[in-house]
Write a protein that holds these residues in place. Structure first.
Motif, PDB file in Angstrom:
ATOM      1  N   LEU B 205       0.829  -1.209   0.000  1.00  0.00           N
ATOM      2  CA  LEU B 205       0.000   0.000   0.000  1.00  0.00           C
ATOM      3  C   LEU B 205       0.861   1.255   0.000  1.00  0.00           C
ATOM      4  O   LEU B 205       0.580   2.217  -0.729  1.00  0.00           O
ATOM      5  N   LEU B 206       1.913   1.240   0.827  1.00  0.00           N
ATOM      6  CA  LEU B 206       2.786   2.412   0.886  1.00  0.00           C
ATOM      7  C   LEU B 206       3.423   2.686  -0.466  1.00  0.00           C
ATOM      8  O   LEU B 206       3.521   3.842  -0.911  1.00  0.00           O
ATOM      9  N   LYS B 208       2.161   1.857  -3.344  1.00  0.00           N
ATOM     10  CA  LYS B 208       1.115   2.375  -4.227  1.00  0.00           C
ATOM     11  C   LYS B 208       0.886   3.857  -3.988  1.00  0.00           C
ATOM     12  O   LYS B 208       0.659   4.631  -4.929  1.00  0.00           O
ATOM     13  N   MET B 209       0.954   4.233  -2.697  1.00  0.00           N
ATOM     14  CA  MET B 209       0.724   5.638  -2.385  1.00  0.00           C
ATOM     15  C   MET B 209       1.794   6.516  -3.006  1.00  0.00           C
ATOM     16  O   MET B 209       1.496   7.592  -3.547  1.00  0.00           O
ATOM     17  N   ILE B 212       1.011   6.865  -6.641  1.00  0.00           N
ATOM     18  CA  ILE B 212      -0.092   7.802  -6.911  1.00  0.00           C
ATOM     19  C   ILE B 212       0.411   9.235  -6.845  1.00  0.00           C
ATOM     20  O   ILE B 212       0.091  10.073  -7.702  1.00  0.00           O
ATOM     21  N   LYS B 213       1.205   9.510  -5.806  1.00  0.00           N
ATOM     22  CA  LYS B 213       1.720  10.880  -5.658  1.00  0.00           C
ATOM     23  C   LYS B 213       2.527  11.283  -6.869  1.00  0.00           C
ATOM     24  O   LYS B 213       2.428  12.413  -7.355  1.00  0.00           O
TER      25      LYS B 213
END
Lengths: 131, 305
Positions: B205-206, B208-209, B212-213
């Motif tokens: 998840l990290l 992926k974040m 996204i950024k």
């Protein structure tokens, strides 16, 4: 092994069991937080992109306005364009109020910032924000 | 092959032995601590023989509830069978003054003292019978050339046959113990596996974040992003209000508008030949009227968005 009372082994294994449960609960909390942060970030990124790409994007605004004006409906009308750093000043004159109406409709349905608008039966004067 | 045959000190343990020891010792149990029989058991392996022993010793020992057994093979179907009370041996070792941590291994004197036909130790006499079984002899028995085991004991080469003794108070049965421990370890392992899977998912998840950024080219700090989004949302709300006001004003077919001038904060409406009250009434429903002037037939109303 003959000296080691198996009770100690049981206590050791119970301790390890409790530790494993605590660590697991901790990690569950962490991952739930990460999941929340992830979903929040996703929506933020989407809205940020939207704003940057449409409402406040100079090339998008110009393209959209030009696309509206290039429609065949608006062939026979008088268009006066004036562009400054921050604004696109547009004056559309026509005899037919229907055409003016249709132009207004099309413009207001797009993602553009309207700073100033003046309309009556003869013309529409609009200042569209570019940034 | 005994690895520690001559290196450790050996101690002959009988019922009332009291010694002060501060070295590692091997303990040789006197016949007072065990029962010994030679049985003919028609089985092939030692394990099978050991299973039969409790029934065989029932006649000899009264209370077999806390008795442990050990078997050695002599010939085909002939076994040397030992029965001993673990608790009594443990108590005797404790009472003798030998620290439990110094006990290396425990042996049966039957196996270890075969070199000597008869010997004495601590004023007790022991001898091997005709059947080659070591027994305690009466105290007043006089034999020529009796060996004092105290002097010879450290020269004994210990055999391989150690006594399986538990040097602690055995409260629980072994069977349930080990299966309980295995169960607990299984649950712990399961938990740890879950932990690792959660951990890897969280790292996923990290990542992926971060992606996204990067893709949305968000500014690096959250505060910056939030403030930018807030200011854009403010603009958006203004625009929505503007469009709503425009549609509200234009929707009313009864009032005929001559001119609309829209700014960020207000609409200026010009009417020709309109009923002032009607107009004001309609506009008041949703918006606040800043000013309303009637000059002849022309009505100019300013409304706040």
């Amino acid at each position: 092994m003959k000296r080691l009372n198996p009770l100690y082994l049981i206590f050791l294994s119970l301790t390890i069991l409790f530790i494993s449960f605590f660590i697991l609960e901790d990690e569950k909390v962490l991952i739930n937080n990460s999941l929340k942060d992830y979903t929040i970030l996703k929506t933020k990124a989407l809205s940020y992109k939207d704003y940057k790409d449409t409402w406040n994007n100079q090339s998008y605004v110009e393209k959209t306005v030009n696309r509206i004006l290039s429609s065949s409906k608006f062939k026979n009308i008088k268009i006066t364009k004036n562009k400054t750093k921050k604004l696109l000043k547009l004056k559309v004159e026509s005899i037919s109020p229907n055409i003016l109406n249709s132009f207004l409709n099309k413009l207001l349905n797009k993602n553009v910032n309207i700073n100033k608008l003046e309309l009556n039966k003869k013309y529409i004067y609009v200042e569209v924000g570019l940034k | 092959m005994s690895l520690v045959s001559n290196k450790t000190k050996k101690v002959f343990l009988s019922l009332n032995t009291k010694i002060l020891e501060n070295e590692k010792v091997d303990i040789i149990l006197s016949p007072e601590f065990y029962w010994l029989r030679v049985f003919d058991i028609p089985v092939k392996t030692l394990n099978q023989a050991r299973h039969v022993l409790p029934t065989l010793f029932e006649d000899i020992i009264d209370d077999i509830s806390s008795i442990s057994y050990q078997v050695q093979k002599l010939d085909d179907n002939r076994f040397l069978c030992f029965a001993y009370d673990n608790k009594k041996v443990y108590a005797a070792i404790k009472n003798s003054g030998i620290s439990l941590s110094l006990v290396n291994s425990v042996y049966f004197s039957q196996n270890e003292c075969e070199k000597f036909k008869y010997f004495k130790i601590e004023n007790k006499n022991f001898l091997y019978t005709e059947d080659n079984i070591l027994v305690k002899a009466p105290d007043n028995l006089f034999l020529q050339n009796i060996v004092d085991l105290e002097k010879e004991i450290n020269k004994i080469d210990l055999s391989n046959h150690k006594v399986d003794i538990k040097l602690y108070n055995n409260v629980l049965k072994n069977k349930y113990l080990y299966s309980l421990i295995v169960l607990i370890f299984l649950i712990s392992t399961f938990n740890f596996l879950k932990y690792f899977s959660y951990n890897s998912e969280k790292n996923n998840l990290l990542e992926k974040m971060v992606l996204i950024k990067k893709q949305a080219s968000l500014p690096s700090s959250t505060i910056q992003t939030n403030s930018i989004i807030n200011s854009y949302e403010k603009k958006l709300r203004k625009q929505k209000k503007l469009r709503e006001a425009l549609s509200y004003v234009l929707n009313n077919k009864e009032i005929k508008i001559n001119n609309i001038t829209l700014n960020r904060n207000e609409i200026k409406l010009t009417f020709l030949n309109s009923n002032k009250n009607l107009v004001e009434k309609y506009l008041k429903k949703k918006y606040k009227i800043i000013s309303s002037k009637l000059k002849g037939l022309v009505l100019v109303v300013k409304v706040k968005i």
